[in-house]
Design an enzyme around this catalytic site. Structure first.
Site, PDB file in Angstrom:
ATOM      1  N   GLU A  40      -1.667  -8.610  15.351  1.00 41.61           N
ATOM      2  CA  GLU A  40      -1.909  -9.651  14.357  1.00 41.61           C
ATOM      3  C   GLU A  40      -3.254 -10.288  14.715  1.00 41.61           C
ATOM      4  O   GLU A  40      -3.470 -10.654  15.877  1.00 41.61           O
ATOM      5  CB  GLU A  40      -0.800 -10.708  14.404  1.00 41.61           C
ATOM      6  CG  GLU A  40      -1.045 -11.753  13.343  1.00 41.61           C
ATOM      7  CD  GLU A  40       0.006 -12.849  13.248  1.00 41.61           C
ATOM      8  OE1 GLU A  40       1.010 -12.812  13.988  1.00 41.61           O
ATOM      9  OE2 GLU A  40      -0.212 -13.750  12.426  1.00 41.61           O
TER      10      GLU A  40
ATOM     11  N   LYS B 150      -0.735 -15.111  23.386  1.00 43.19           N
ATOM     12  CA  LYS B 150      -1.916 -15.491  22.621  1.00 43.19           C
ATOM     13  C   LYS B 150      -1.928 -16.995  22.354  1.00 43.19           C
ATOM     14  O   LYS B 150      -2.981 -17.622  22.386  1.00 43.19           O
ATOM     15  CB  LYS B 150      -1.951 -14.739  21.290  1.00 43.19           C
ATOM     16  CG  LYS B 150      -2.668 -13.410  21.406  1.00 43.19           C
ATOM     17  CD  LYS B 150      -2.918 -12.808  20.045  1.00 43.19           C
ATOM     18  CE  LYS B 150      -1.757 -11.939  19.637  1.00 43.19           C
ATOM     19  NZ  LYS B 150      -1.987 -11.217  18.395  1.00 43.19           N
TER      20      LYS B 150
ATOM     21  N   ARG C 139       7.281  -4.932  27.898  1.00 40.62           N
ATOM     22  CA  ARG C 139       5.926  -5.465  27.842  1.00 40.62           C
ATOM     23  C   ARG C 139       5.380  -5.659  29.252  1.00 40.62           C
ATOM     24  O   ARG C 139       6.141  -5.705  30.217  1.00 40.62           O
ATOM     25  CB  ARG C 139       5.890  -6.775  27.048  1.00 40.62           C
ATOM     26  CG  ARG C 139       6.831  -7.848  27.581  1.00 40.62           C
ATOM     27  CD  ARG C 139       6.891  -9.059  26.657  1.00 40.62           C
ATOM     28  NE  ARG C 139       5.658  -9.810  26.666  1.00 40.62           N
ATOM     29  CZ  ARG C 139       4.920 -10.043  25.578  1.00 40.62           C
ATOM     30  NH1 ARG C 139       5.291  -9.578  24.409  1.00 40.62           N
ATOM     31  NH2 ARG C 139       3.830 -10.742  25.669  1.00 40.62           N
TER      32      ARG C 139
HETATM   33  P1  ATP Z   1       1.558 -12.359  22.276  1.00 37.98           P
HETATM   34  O1  ATP Z   1       2.973 -12.202  22.723  1.00 37.98           O
HETATM   35  O2  ATP Z   1       0.549 -12.337  23.345  1.00 37.98           O
HETATM   36  O3  ATP Z   1       1.342 -13.522  21.367  1.00 37.98           O
HETATM   37  P2  ATP Z   1       1.951 -10.523  20.173  1.00 37.98           P
HETATM   38  O4  ATP Z   1       3.016  -9.572  20.509  1.00 37.98           O
HETATM   39  O5  ATP Z   1       2.309 -11.623  19.264  1.00 37.98           O
HETATM   40  O6  ATP Z   1       1.247 -11.049  21.488  1.00 37.98           O
HETATM   41  P3  ATP Z   1       0.577  -8.723  18.486  1.00 37.98           P
HETATM   42  O7  ATP Z   1      -0.755  -8.907  17.926  1.00 37.98           O
HETATM   43  O8  ATP Z   1       1.740  -8.748  17.593  1.00 37.98           O
HETATM   44  O9  ATP Z   1       0.693  -9.818  19.602  1.00 37.98           O
HETATM   45  O10 ATP Z   1       0.621  -7.440  19.414  1.00 37.98           O
HETATM   46  C1  ATP Z   1       0.175  -6.174  19.017  1.00 37.98           C
HETATM   47  C2  ATP Z   1       0.898  -5.134  19.802  1.00 37.98           C
HETATM   48  O11 ATP Z   1       0.696  -5.324  21.192  1.00 37.98           O
HETATM   49  C3  ATP Z   1       2.383  -5.191  19.550  1.00 37.98           C
HETATM   50  O12 ATP Z   1       2.845  -3.883  19.323  1.00 37.98           O
HETATM   51  C4  ATP Z   1       2.942  -5.757  20.821  1.00 37.98           C
HETATM   52  O13 ATP Z   1       4.212  -5.266  21.073  1.00 37.98           O
HETATM   53  C5  ATP Z   1       1.939  -5.302  21.863  1.00 37.98           C
HETATM   54  N1  ATP Z   1       1.918  -6.225  22.989  1.00 37.98           N
HETATM   55  C6  ATP Z   1       1.690  -7.557  22.949  1.00 37.98           C
HETATM   56  N2  ATP Z   1       1.812  -8.096  24.174  1.00 37.98           N
HETATM   57  C7  ATP Z   1       2.104  -7.083  25.024  1.00 37.98           C
HETATM   58  C8  ATP Z   1       2.355  -6.981  26.432  1.00 37.98           C
HETATM   59  N3  ATP Z   1       2.324  -8.056  27.226  1.00 37.98           N
HETATM   60  N4  ATP Z   1       2.631  -5.764  26.947  1.00 37.98           N
HETATM   61  C9  ATP Z   1       2.663  -4.683  26.155  1.00 37.98           C
HETATM   62  N5  ATP Z   1       2.435  -4.703  24.839  1.00 37.98           N
HETATM   63  C10 ATP Z   1       2.167  -5.879  24.256  1.00 37.98           C
END
Ligand code: ATP
Ligand code: MG
Length: 557
Positions: free
Chosen positions: A35, A270, A260
């Site tokens: 996102e 984020k 993750r």
């Molecule tokens: P955050 O939890 O940091 O706010 P998010 O999951 O909301 O991150 P997205 O932009 O939705 O952020 O993430 C894009 C992709 O990255 C998704 O498929 C998510 O599962 C993956 N992702 C995010 N954080 C991690 C992590 N710590 N380890 C592995 N993959 C991740």
């Protein structure tokens, strides 16, 4: 190492089986779906390496898709930064980047289709009522009083929603699934809401926006994703995705969840990273202390080191915490093998060689790398007045001191052996200059009869270049800054010593020819890189030579 020769993981095992059974006709199509509401961080790097790596391994392809269903929180700045970071990590997405907003019309049509099937309805409960009707984990929910509207009425109301007849939050479109389901995600989830906001891609075309869950699974289907890889928290959403895809009869990408990345001493959310930036605890998203990809890059991390790190931590289905020293190890290993050496004096004191001719100058030729001959050589000038690091002289040395002391001798790296005769002090009693003698017969050979114990680095004063050196350290001094504490937040664990700025450093003149972002080992000091953004001689410490935190932690135990 090529992708196919790398060790596999539970996901590649699943794909191998799919390929044997011909499940997706041998096609492998993945996507990385951020996102655009912040910069990417090291956790995203794991997901990027996984999704793009799998596509490479199976001669498939990977889309970059922006999941842009929350326009209020998103921006073009974030989109651009994400593209830059994925490319910098060394990956190529298929065709142009995709946007969930590319599918807003298709998604709207799918929603209409659900209404026509009697599987979605417009609901007028307000937020509070909605919560009340939803039930709890222990109690089933109750049906909304609007659940049984006719198809015709729902179609008319949804059209009104789209045409802007409602204010934000007044009505929503919900999927009609099961208010008694033990899975809360299936209790008639919202699939469309009214938001009168400008969208960075679609402008003012829409005032209804699809919810993430509805959008995500259908975007995967529209793109013919075969393996939709996501983190474990989406496991509970899978039944909803299955319902949407099966009800609408689309192709059905296979969702696979993995754990993750969590790193100790690090925050990877984020929202919290944005808070650090907004409240100016750090100097922007690319502050070298940030665990963002842009921060790591500016700190001096290489894409190779990050990819190696992601490879090494592996992919599993169980949550764990990775020690941040593994990440530090990955960059140390890369820079040790690949970065040129240079001499930089961070806290200089002057050394005058009393027996060296006033206007003489010599040029020493030294190797750029101790093991790698291909790295070539460079010229280092030498003269009567030098700088050495204040920490390399002690008037009253501790036991086993190997550096300079009164009447002691040390070798200057790549140069002569010198002996100290006198330390000149200022009124405050601080040593400001050392008077030393050099031994002209010691260039490249040890003097007859004795061997100096230590080697120190130095620069010639008249040739030295002034530099600013930023000594970065870990941003948090607690190994779990992000845990739930009764009376503390992650902000309470910011390491006040995470940045020390040295404005008085002196570096060897060859560094004038360095490029922005280039990494070095400053002899005996650590790994540094020339700052990517600032002009002039600004160097950032990437990582120390050895893991100094391991020592601190061992002491604390
Ligand atoms: P955050 O939890 O940091 O706010 P998010 O999951 O909301 O991150 P997205 O932009 O939705 O952020 O993430 C894009 C992709 O990255 C998704 O498929 C998510 O599962 C993956 N992702 C995010 N954080 C991690 C992590 N710590 N380890 C592995 N993959 C991740
Ligand atoms: Mg997310």
């Amino acid at each position: 190492m090529s992708e196919t020769s790398k060790p596999g993981n539970f996901i590649t095992q699943i794909i191998d089986k799919d390929n044997e059974s011909g499940k997706h006709n041998g096609v492998v199509m993945t996507r990385f779906p951020p996102e655009p509401n912040g910069y990417l961080h090291i956790g995203h790097a794991k997901s990027i390496c996984l999704n793009f790596g799998i596509a490479q391994r199976y001669n498939g392809q990977c889309n970059l898709r922006f999941d842009d269903t929350n326009p209020e929180k998103e921006s073009v700045e974030y989109i651009e930064s994400i593209k830059r970071d994925v490319e910098w990590l060394g990956f190529e997405w298929k065709d142009e980047p995709k946007f969930a907003s590319d599918y807003f019309q298709a998604l709207y049509d799918f929603a209409v289709q659900l209404i026509e099937m009697g599987k979605a309805y417009v609901c007028e409960l307000n937020g509070e009522q909605m919560r009340e009707y939803r039930g709890t984990l222990k109690e089933p929910g109750k049906n909304s009083p609007y659940r049984d509207r006719s198809v015709a009425e729902n179609l008319a109301l949804f059209t009104d929603m789209k045409n802007g007849k409602y204010k934000d939050g007044e009505v929503v479109l919900r999927a009609k699934i099961d208010m008694a389901s033990p899975n809360m995600n299936l209790r008639d989830p919202i699939i469309y809401r009214v938001r009168h906001v400008h969208h960075h891609q679609t402008g003012d075309q829409w005032c209804v926006y699809p919810m993430y869950d509805f959008t995500h699974c259908l975007s995967d289907a529209i793109e013919n994703i075969t393996h939709s890889i996501c983190t474990l928290e989406f496991q509970d959403h899978r039944p909803l995705y299955d319902w949407v895809l099966d009800t609408l009869g689309t192709v059905h990408p296979q969702q696979i969840e993995f754990a993750r990345l969590n790193l100790n001493y690090t925050v990877t959310s984020k929202r919290k990273l944005k808070q650090l930036v907004d409240e100016k605890h750090v100097d922007g998203w690319d502050d070298p202390r940030m665990p963002t990809i842009s921060g790591l890059r500016r700190r001096g991390y290489t894409a190779l080191a990050i990819r190696n790190f992601c490879e090494r931590i592996g992919v599993t289905r169980s949550d764990g915490v990775v020690d941040v020293s593994m990440l530090e190890h990955a960059i140390r290993e890369d820079l040790d093998a690949n970065a040129n050496r240079a001499m930089a004096v961070l806290n200089p004191i002057k050394v005058t060689l009393t027996n060296y001719p006033e206007d003489k100058e010599e040029i020493f030729t030294v190797n750029n790398h101790p093991k790698n001959e291909d790295a070539g050589q460079r010229k280092v000038p030498f003269s009567k007045t030098l700088y050495i690091d204040a920490a390399d002289f002690a008037e009253e040395p501790p036991r086993k001191w190997k550096r300079l002391t009164l009447e002691g001798a040390v070798r200057l790296r790549g140069g002569y052996v010198i002996t100290c005769d006198e330390a000149i002090k200022n009124e405050a009693g601080e040593v400001v200059e050392l008077l030393c003698r050099y031994d002209e017969n010691t260039l490249g050979v040890n003097p007859e009869g004795y061997k100096p114990k230590g080697v120190i680095h130095w620069v010639s004063a008249q040739h030295a270049v002034d530099a600013t050196v930023n000594l970065y350290d870990r941003l948090f001094n607690n190994d779990a800054p992000d845990a739930n504490y009764e009376d503390k937040t992650f902000l309470d664990f910011i390491n006040e010593e995470s940045l020390t700025v040295l404005t008085n450093a002196k570096v060897e003149p060859s560094l004038l020819a360095s490029e922005k972002g280039q990494g070095f080992q400053f002899e005996r000091e650590g790994y540094f890189c020339r700052d990517l953004e600032k002009d002039g001689m600004v160097f950032n410490r990437t990582v120390t030579l050895r893991d100094s935190w391991a020592k601190i932690e061992a002491k604390g135990k």
